[in-house]
Design a protein around this motif. Structure first.
Motif, PDB file in Angstrom:
ATOM      1  N   LYS A  96      54.335  21.163  44.227  1.00 24.49           N
ATOM      2  CA  LYS A  96      55.148  20.426  43.258  1.00 24.49           C
ATOM      3  C   LYS A  96      55.062  18.911  43.469  1.00 24.49           C
ATOM      4  O   LYS A  96      55.564  18.149  42.642  1.00 24.49           O
ATOM      5  CB  LYS A  96      56.616  20.859  43.350  1.00 24.49           C
ATOM      6  CG  LYS A  96      56.835  22.330  43.042  1.00 24.49           C
ATOM      7  CD  LYS A  96      58.312  22.697  43.147  1.00 24.49           C
ATOM      8  CE  LYS A  96      58.536  24.168  42.853  1.00 24.49           C
ATOM      9  NZ  LYS A  96      59.978  24.540  42.965  1.00 24.49           N
TER      10      LYS A  96
ATOM     11  N   TYR B  68      53.073  17.604  37.662  1.00 18.56           N
ATOM     12  CA  TYR B  68      54.241  18.494  37.684  1.00 18.56           C
ATOM     13  C   TYR B  68      55.527  17.690  37.602  1.00 18.56           C
ATOM     14  O   TYR B  68      56.471  18.064  36.915  1.00 18.56           O
ATOM     15  CB  TYR B  68      54.218  19.333  38.964  1.00 18.56           C
ATOM     16  CG  TYR B  68      55.455  20.184  39.150  1.00 18.56           C
ATOM     17  CD1 TYR B  68      55.549  21.446  38.577  1.00 18.56           C
ATOM     18  CD2 TYR B  68      56.537  19.709  39.886  1.00 18.56           C
ATOM     19  CE1 TYR B  68      56.680  22.220  38.734  1.00 18.56           C
ATOM     20  CE2 TYR B  68      57.681  20.473  40.044  1.00 18.56           C
ATOM     21  CZ  TYR B  68      57.742  21.730  39.465  1.00 18.56           C
ATOM     22  OH  TYR B  68      58.875  22.485  39.621  1.00 18.56           O
TER      23      TYR B  68
ATOM     24  N   THR C 250      58.273  18.048  34.598  1.00 14.22           N
ATOM     25  CA  THR C 250      59.627  18.498  34.883  1.00 14.22           C
ATOM     26  C   THR C 250      60.642  17.532  34.305  1.00 14.22           C
ATOM     27  O   THR C 250      61.673  17.940  33.776  1.00 14.22           O
ATOM     28  CB  THR C 250      59.836  18.629  36.402  1.00 14.22           C
ATOM     29  OG1 THR C 250      58.810  19.463  36.942  1.00 14.22           O
ATOM     30  CG2 THR C 250      61.192  19.232  36.717  1.00 14.22           C
TER      31      THR C 250
END
Length: 326
Positions: free
Chosen positions: A227, A232, A236
């Motif tokens: 992550k 990513y 998010t």
């Protein structure tokens, strides 16, 4: 796809081969695969992408600390990310001086701890400021007293709590300051040969400048390494963006507790008179009963009001609002 040569370049290459200016053996040797050294004692566990993502996280963290720390110090604080690198924990611990200020932080729900290394000159400046001084470091480093360690621990608790928001896009963490060490020998949280990422923050408190190093062991971040990439991270952020984001922010601001105080008046008495005060004594103020008083929101003079009562409680009735331009 390889580079395509023009006819002119091909002719020049053939001419160089025929005249001996270009060695065929040298060309064949250069085409061989190059061997790259790999140090098994320092395995590459943090990529450049990981370090860049950590820098973004701690840039956000630096903005939060520079906003919240002046509440304690009453002084301007500036924080920027200076650098990021990967080293072994042994190299990090050997570079520490003695005394040092190391905050050992439990990085729940991740397994393991991280370390916040606060430069001693910054720590002395914070202590001096918290105790009413100008916020200057001492000339010669010395051991911290119990009172000074309590002050530093209070500041580190605030700094640790601010870690939650920057890491929210990666993981909901609940960091807890376990202890504060001044001797690096008592801060051996992992094996000496384990790899760590060090994010160095440059902190400036008034005229005092120093570094805050955040030590992030690989074994602590191993479960979330996939992550720690910008793709990513930003995706998010986009997923968490709500259409009612402004309403959410407004509702959060409305729940912030702000102290409000009304100043009835002031008076000046001697120390001996103060020591002789008894229950029932009266102190004459510099205002009259029917005079308006100032009402402060935080440290800002915001209203004028008249004193009174509301049932069984003392109260004030606001008579005017003091605008910012006034």
């Amino acid at each position: 796809m390889g580079e395509v040569l023009s006819q002119n370049e091909i002719d020049n290459l053939l001419a160089a081969l025929s005249t001996g200016e270009l060695d065929v053996d040298a060309i064949s040797e250069s085409d061989e695969k190059q061997v790259r050294n790999y140090d098994f004692g320092r395995p590459t566990k943090f990529s450049k992408e990981h370090l860049r993502t950590l820098e973004i996280i701690f840039e956000h963290y630096g903005r939060l600390v520079s906003t919240n720390l002046p509440v304690y110090l009453r002084k301007n604080v500036q924080i920027t990310v200076a650098s990021s690198e990967t080293v072994t924990f042994n190299e990090f611990s050997n570079a520490l001086s003695n005394p040092v200020v190391l905050g050992i932080v439990n990085f729940e729900p991740l397994n393991g701890n991280i370390i916040i290394d606060l430069a001693t000159n910054l720590a002395y400046a914070m202590i001096d400021r918290m105790l009413g001084g100008g916020g200057l470091p001492i000339d010669k480093p010395r051991d911290f007293s119990e009172i000074e360690m309590t002050i530093i621990q209070r500041i580190l608790v605030m700094m640790v709590n601010l870690l939650r928001e920057p890491w929210k896009n990666v993981l909901d963490i609940s960091p807890v300051l376990q202890r504060v060490e001044t001797n690096p020998q008592f801060a051996q949280i992992i094996a000496p040969n384990e790899m760590i990422a060090i994010i160095t923050l440059n902190m400036k408190i008034g005229d005092v400048e120093g570094f805050v190093n955040v030590c992030l062991p690989f074994i602590t971040l191993e479960s979330v390494m996939d992550k720690l990439n910008t793709k990513y991270w930003f995706s998010t952020m986009q997923e968490n963006r709500d259409e009612n984001y402004e309403d959410y922010i407004e509702s959060m601001i409305r729940r912030v507790d702000i102290p409000i105080r009304a100043i009835l008046g002031t008076s000046r008495i001697s120390v001996s008179e103060f020591m002789d005060l008894q229950i029932g004594d009266c102190i004459r103020l510099d205002t009259k009963v029917d005079n308006e008083m100032d009402v402060y929101v935080g440290n800002i003079r915001k209203f004028t009001a008249l004193p009174g009562v509301d049932e069984d409680s003392y109260a004030v009735r606001v008579t005017s609002v003091i605008r910012e331009e006034e």
